[in-house]
Motif scaffolding. Structure first.
Motif, short mmCIF file in Angstrom:
data_model
loop_
_atom_site.label_atom_id
_atom_site.label_comp_id
_atom_site.label_asym_id
_atom_site.label_seq_id
_atom_site.Cartn_x
_atom_site.Cartn_y
_atom_site.Cartn_z
N UNK A 184 -127.60 -6.47 -90.85
CA UNK A 184 -127.06 -7.81 -91.04
C UNK A 184 -125.65 -7.75 -91.62
N UNK A 185 -125.44 -6.95 -92.65
CA UNK A 185 -124.12 -6.83 -93.27
C UNK A 185 -123.11 -6.20 -92.31
N UNK A 186 -123.55 -5.24 -91.54
CA UNK A 186 -122.66 -4.62 -90.55
C UNK A 186 -122.26 -5.66 -89.51
N UNK A 187 -123.21 -6.46 -89.06
CA UNK A 187 -122.90 -7.51 -88.08
C UNK A 187 -121.93 -8.53 -88.67
N UNK A 188 -122.17 -8.94 -89.91
CA UNK A 188 -121.27 -9.93 -90.54
C UNK A 188 -119.87 -9.36 -90.66
N UNK A 189 -119.77 -8.10 -91.06
CA UNK A 189 -118.44 -7.51 -91.24
C UNK A 189 -117.72 -7.33 -89.92
N UNK A 190 -118.47 -7.10 -88.84
CA UNK A 190 -117.85 -6.89 -87.53
C UNK A 190 -117.54 -8.20 -86.81
N UNK A 191 -118.45 -9.17 -86.85
CA UNK A 191 -118.25 -10.39 -86.05
C UNK A 191 -118.04 -11.64 -86.88
N UNK A 192 -118.01 -11.51 -88.20
CA UNK A 192 -117.85 -12.69 -89.06
C UNK A 192 -116.56 -13.44 -88.81
N UNK A 193 -115.44 -12.73 -88.80
CA UNK A 193 -114.14 -13.39 -88.58
C UNK A 193 -114.03 -13.94 -87.16
N UNK A 194 -114.39 -13.19 -86.13
CA UNK A 194 -114.35 -13.79 -84.79
C UNK A 194 -115.26 -15.02 -84.66
N UNK A 195 -116.40 -14.99 -85.32
CA UNK A 195 -117.29 -16.15 -85.31
C UNK A 195 -116.62 -17.34 -85.97
N UNK A 196 -115.96 -17.13 -87.11
CA UNK A 196 -115.24 -18.21 -87.79
C UNK A 196 -114.17 -18.77 -86.88
N UNK A 244 -119.36 -18.90 -95.16
CA UNK A 244 -119.08 -17.80 -94.23
C UNK A 244 -118.07 -16.83 -94.84
N UNK A 245 -117.04 -17.35 -95.51
CA UNK A 245 -116.03 -16.50 -96.14
C UNK A 245 -116.67 -15.63 -97.23
N UNK A 246 -117.57 -16.21 -98.01
CA UNK A 246 -118.26 -15.44 -99.05
C UNK A 246 -119.04 -14.29 -98.43
N UNK A 247 -119.78 -14.58 -97.36
CA UNK A 247 -120.57 -13.53 -96.70
C UNK A 247 -119.69 -12.44 -96.11
N UNK A 248 -118.58 -12.83 -95.51
CA UNK A 248 -117.66 -11.83 -94.95
C UNK A 248 -117.12 -10.94 -96.07
N UNK A 249 -116.67 -11.55 -97.16
CA UNK A 249 -116.15 -10.77 -98.28
C UNK A 249 -117.19 -9.84 -98.87
N UNK A 250 -118.39 -10.35 -99.10
CA UNK A 250 -119.48 -9.53 -99.63
C UNK A 250 -119.79 -8.37 -98.68
N UNK A 251 -119.80 -8.65 -97.40
CA UNK A 251 -120.12 -7.60 -96.42
C UNK A 251 -119.10 -6.46 -96.45
N UNK A 252 -117.84 -6.79 -96.72
CA UNK A 252 -116.80 -5.77 -96.75
C UNK A 252 -117.00 -4.79 -97.91
N UNK A 253 -117.50 -5.29 -99.02
CA UNK A 253 -117.80 -4.41 -100.16
C UNK A 253 -119.11 -3.67 -99.89
N UNK A 254 -120.10 -4.38 -99.37
CA UNK A 254 -121.42 -3.79 -99.10
C UNK A 254 -121.31 -2.60 -98.14
N UNK A 255 -120.53 -2.75 -97.06
CA UNK A 255 -120.44 -1.67 -96.07
C UNK A 255 -119.53 -0.53 -96.54
N UNK A 256 -118.87 -0.72 -97.69
CA UNK A 256 -118.12 0.37 -98.31
C UNK A 256 -116.66 0.47 -97.96
#
Length: 180
Positions: free
Chosen positions: A22-34, A129-141
């Protein structure tokens, strides 16, 4: 403290088989989805001209924020947390410096643009959505927490600048929102 919080958030990576994808998906497609959601605002049925103006503001803030980041990257060369041994990376390595996060800038610029146009329901959705994208960037390292906070700040500044310079009652705005 930044390293400790970054390490703590990233420590969950690889531990939860359902959260990692889920976090990998958010980090990869979150901004294009927005971006897609912003584009879809063009065909809003309620307060069409105002929502279109907000969508244009979001696009301009997005571009301005990323341009500002490129300037910042000329002066601040922060290594990524996985290169410093702080995080475990779940995605491919990035080629540029860590600060500020382009993903956080892009997503927060959109959220703030809609907030400044007084469209609260849309703004809340974009902030989530911005919160999830930001969190995902830290989560995925791939980012420190302060990289995300710095990127979010750049996005906010860009949205405020666009709000100050691109007025809804201008000829340009009336022309642009009248397209299609």
């Amino acid at each position: 403290m930044d390293v400790a919080i970054t390490h703590w958030i990233n420590s969950f990576a690889g531990q939860t088989p359902l959260v990692d994808p889920l976090m990998i998906a958010i980090t990869k497609v979150g901004v294009p989805f927005i971006v897609l959601v912003v584009v879809l605002q063009w065909w809003s049925r309620e307060d069409r001209q105002h929502v279109r103006h907000a969508a244009i503001c979001a696009g301009l803030a997005f571009l301005l924020g990323l341009a500002i980041n490129q300037g910042v990257l000329l002066f601040i060369h922060r290594v990524r947390p996985y290169e410093a041994g702080v995080s475990h990376l779940l995605i491919a390595k990035s080629a540029d410096w860590s600060f500020p996060s382009d993903h956080a800038t892009a997503s927060m610029s959109v959220a703030m643009a809609f907030a400044l146009q007084r469209l609260p329901r849309r703004a809340i959705a974009f902030f989530a959505m911005a919160f999830l994208v930001g969190l995902s960037r830290v989560y995925v390292g791939t980012h420190y927490l302060t990289d995300v906070l710095g990127g979010a700040t750049t996005g906010i500044v860009a949205a405020i600048a666009v709000r100050a310079l691109y007025r809804e009652d201008s000829k340009l705005s009336r022309f642009a929102t009248g397209i299609l």
